[in-house]
Write a protein that holds these residues in place. Structure first.
Motif, PDB file in Angstrom:
ATOM      1  N   LEU A  86     110.032  51.675  95.568  1.00  0.00           N
ATOM      2  CA  LEU A  86     110.853  51.830  94.382  1.00  0.00           C
ATOM      3  C   LEU A  86     111.996  52.782  94.697  1.00  0.00           C
ATOM      4  O   LEU A  86     111.964  53.528  95.676  1.00  0.00           O
ATOM      5  CB  LEU A  86     110.027  52.331  93.187  1.00  0.00           C
ATOM      6  N   SER A  87     112.994  52.761  93.867  1.00  0.00           N
ATOM      7  CA  SER A  87     114.154  53.631  94.032  1.00  0.00           C
ATOM      8  C   SER A  87     114.800  53.851  92.679  1.00  0.00           C
ATOM      9  O   SER A  87     114.601  53.063  91.739  1.00  0.00           O
ATOM     10  CB  SER A  87     115.167  53.016  95.012  1.00  0.00           C
ATOM     11  N   GLY A  88     115.548  54.920  92.567  1.00  0.00           N
ATOM     12  CA  GLY A  88     116.214  55.216  91.310  1.00  0.00           C
ATOM     13  C   GLY A  88     116.903  56.565  91.369  1.00  0.00           C
ATOM     14  O   GLY A  88     116.994  57.204  92.421  1.00  0.00           O
ATOM     15  N   SER A  89     117.393  57.016  90.218  1.00  0.00           N
ATOM     16  CA  SER A  89     118.130  58.268  90.110  1.00  0.00           C
ATOM     17  C   SER A  89     117.300  59.319  89.392  1.00  0.00           C
ATOM     18  O   SER A  89     116.478  58.994  88.531  1.00  0.00           O
ATOM     19  CB  SER A  89     119.453  58.047  89.367  1.00  0.00           C
ATOM     20  N   LEU A  90     117.554  60.560  89.757  1.00  0.00           N
ATOM     21  CA  LEU A  90     116.867  61.680  89.132  1.00  0.00           C
ATOM     22  C   LEU A  90     117.642  62.155  87.913  1.00  0.00           C
ATOM     23  O   LEU A  90     118.870  62.315  87.966  1.00  0.00           O
ATOM     24  CB  LEU A  90     116.717  62.833  90.130  1.00  0.00           C
ATOM     25  N   THR A  91     116.943  62.352  86.819  1.00  0.00           N
ATOM     26  CA  THR A  91     117.554  62.859  85.594  1.00  0.00           C
ATOM     27  C   THR A  91     116.723  64.033  85.087  1.00  0.00           C
ATOM     28  O   THR A  91     115.497  64.062  85.256  1.00  0.00           O
ATOM     29  CB  THR A  91     117.621  61.775  84.505  1.00  0.00           C
ATOM     30  N   PRO A  92     117.359  65.021  84.456  1.00  0.00           N
ATOM     31  CA  PRO A  92     116.594  66.154  83.923  1.00  0.00           C
ATOM     32  C   PRO A  92     115.710  65.703  82.760  1.00  0.00           C
ATOM     33  O   PRO A  92     116.104  64.885  81.939  1.00  0.00           O
ATOM     34  CB  PRO A  92     117.677  67.123  83.452  1.00  0.00           C
ATOM     35  N   ARG A 304     118.702  67.909  92.248  1.00  0.00           N
ATOM     36  CA  ARG A 304     119.709  67.980  91.201  1.00  0.00           C
ATOM     37  C   ARG A 304     119.783  66.650  90.454  1.00  0.00           C
ATOM     38  O   ARG A 304     119.396  65.595  90.968  1.00  0.00           O
ATOM     39  CB  ARG A 304     121.083  68.335  91.783  1.00  0.00           C
ATOM     40  N   ALA A 305     120.315  66.742  89.253  1.00  0.00           N
ATOM     41  CA  ALA A 305     120.438  65.551  88.424  1.00  0.00           C
ATOM     42  C   ALA A 305     121.414  64.572  89.058  1.00  0.00           C
ATOM     43  O   ALA A 305     122.466  64.954  89.580  1.00  0.00           O
ATOM     44  CB  ALA A 305     120.913  65.936  87.023  1.00  0.00           C
ATOM     45  N   GLY A 306     121.047  63.290  89.024  1.00  0.00           N
ATOM     46  CA  GLY A 306     121.911  62.240  89.543  1.00  0.00           C
ATOM     47  C   GLY A 306     121.658  61.879  90.991  1.00  0.00           C
ATOM     48  O   GLY A 306     122.238  60.905  91.484  1.00  0.00           O
TER      49      GLY A 306
END
Length: 403
Positions: A86-92, A304-306
């Motif tokens: 899986l893959s994706g972006s980090l968000t707070p 970090r976010a994003g």
């Protein structure tokens, strides 16, 4: 001179006729046999089998297969996990856009982007002169209402005494009592207005609602703000969420609480961990994927976010068992077999297989092989049970068999 003559040679003895006949017959028989034997040898020339070689030359030297480090693997006992990429972006997990609650001119901002703030910390101040004047005005209104209430209560007390002496009618007393109620209501209203004025005064000092890091500053000193104008954006990096898209066909394999391992660009081979906390019930618009939310602890704040992350979610995990290279397992006689190297020879071992991880090329051996054994990691042409092999020099000695 005397000349002597030698005596004449005696004539050879004459054999009897019967004796000559006796030795002629065997000679003739031997001659016939010799001719017959020569003819047989001539006619069978080329078809005769070669003479057997000596026993030492007949023994063929046994072939020894030399193995490389890639051809062998040491059986290791540990849990086997089946994963899904899986893959994706980090968000707070927590973020806030701080907005002004009152209108006013910005006097100062105390923080900038990238600075840490704590909940309740003052991050900007507005001109509070108007707010202070409003507080004073409402305080005066409250004082006036309180004075009227005191007068109304005094009048009611007097009316009560007069009513007791029958100097006034009941209606007159009721009028003074009603005046007290009205005065009390005015006091309550003035007190509420004073509280609102004080709140507005306090709101001229803009405070951080959460602890975190300032991600954006929307205003500068000297700007005029109206209610709901954005001032700062703050993100809490202690808890992040990895929003990963997973094909809908794989969603049945995803469960809340499953472990996730992932990497982030820029951090090399460092692994980060998280757990599935939520699964979106609907697919994303324009795709057949669903969002899976993975909670990530970030105590040191390095993430970090994003940031973009790629990893694996563990959908199945077994107890520790011997793990075999999947390419080294073969089918023989309707059973699963692996070739073990023991004492420089190859032997076939029947094994009972369990969980498989095709991505890592491993399969679980529930029975048939012991941890620490040395096995062929791939199928080698020409290598069969009983053959001798030579191991690489760096390969440790095969452990002794248990039992």
């Amino acid at each position: 001179m005397k000349i002597e003559s030698l005596p004449p040679l005696a004539p050879p003895p004459v054999e009897p006729t019967s004796a000559r006949r006796r030795w002629r017959v065997p000679v003739i028989v031997l001659a016939v046999l010799a001719v017959a034997g020569g003819g047989y040898a001539y006619t069978h020339k080329g078809s005769a089998s070669p003479a057997p070689a000596p026993a030492a030359a007949a023994e063929k030297k046994a072939t020894v297969h030399e193995l490389s480090a890639r051809d062998i693997a040491r059986v290791e006992a540990r849990p086997l996990a089946v994963t899904l990429p899986l893959s994706g972006s980090l968000t707070p997990l927590a973020q806030a856009t701080v907005k002004s609650k009152v209108s006013g001119v910005v006097l100062q901002t105390t923080v900038q982007e990238g600075m840490n703030v704590t909940a309740g910390q003052v991050i900007a101040r507005l001109d509070d002169n108007e707010a202070r004047a409003r507080v004073a005005q409402q305080q005066a209104a409250l004082n006036e209402a309180s004075a009227r209430l005191a007068l109304a209560k005094k009048n009611m007390a007097n009316s009560a005494a007069l009513l007791k002496q029958n100097y006034i009618a009941q209606n007159a007393f009721d009028t003074t009592a009603n005046a007290v109620d009205l005065a009390q209501a005015s006091v309550d209203a003035a007190r509420a207005q004073l509280e609102l004025a004080r709140i507005s005064l306090a709101d001229t000092a803009i405070r951080a609602p959460i602890s975190g890091v300032v991600s954006k500053r929307h205003v500068q000193a000297g700007e005029k703000l109206s209610p709901d104008s954005p001032v700062f954006s703050i993100v809490d990096l202690k808890q992040l969420t990895l929003d990963a898209q997973v094909p809908a066909s794989d969603i049945p394999r995803i469960k809340v609480g499953q472990e996730v391992q992932f990497k982030v660009d820029g951090f090399g081979e460092r692994n980060f961990a998280g757990k599935v906390v939520r699964i979106n019930p609907a697919t994303e618009a324009g795709s057949r994927a669903m969002l899976v939310y993975i909670g990530v602890d970030n105590p040191d704040g390095v993430l970090r976010a994003g940031m973009f992350a790629k990893g694996m979610v563990t959908t199945e995990k077994s107890a520790p068992h011997a793990l075999l290279p999947l390419l080294g397992v073969r089918k023989e006689g309707g059973r699963d077999v692996v070739y073990r190297v023991d004492g420089g020879k190859v032997e076939a071992k029947a094994v009972t297989l369990g969980l498989k991880n095709e991505d890592d090329g491993l399969v679980e051996a529930i029975d048939g092989i012991d941890p620490g054994a040395l096995v062929l990691a791939v199928k080698l042409d020409g290598v069969k049970p009983g053959d001798k092999v030579k191991l690489p020099e760096a390969t440790p000695a095969t452990p002794a068999k248990k039992g």
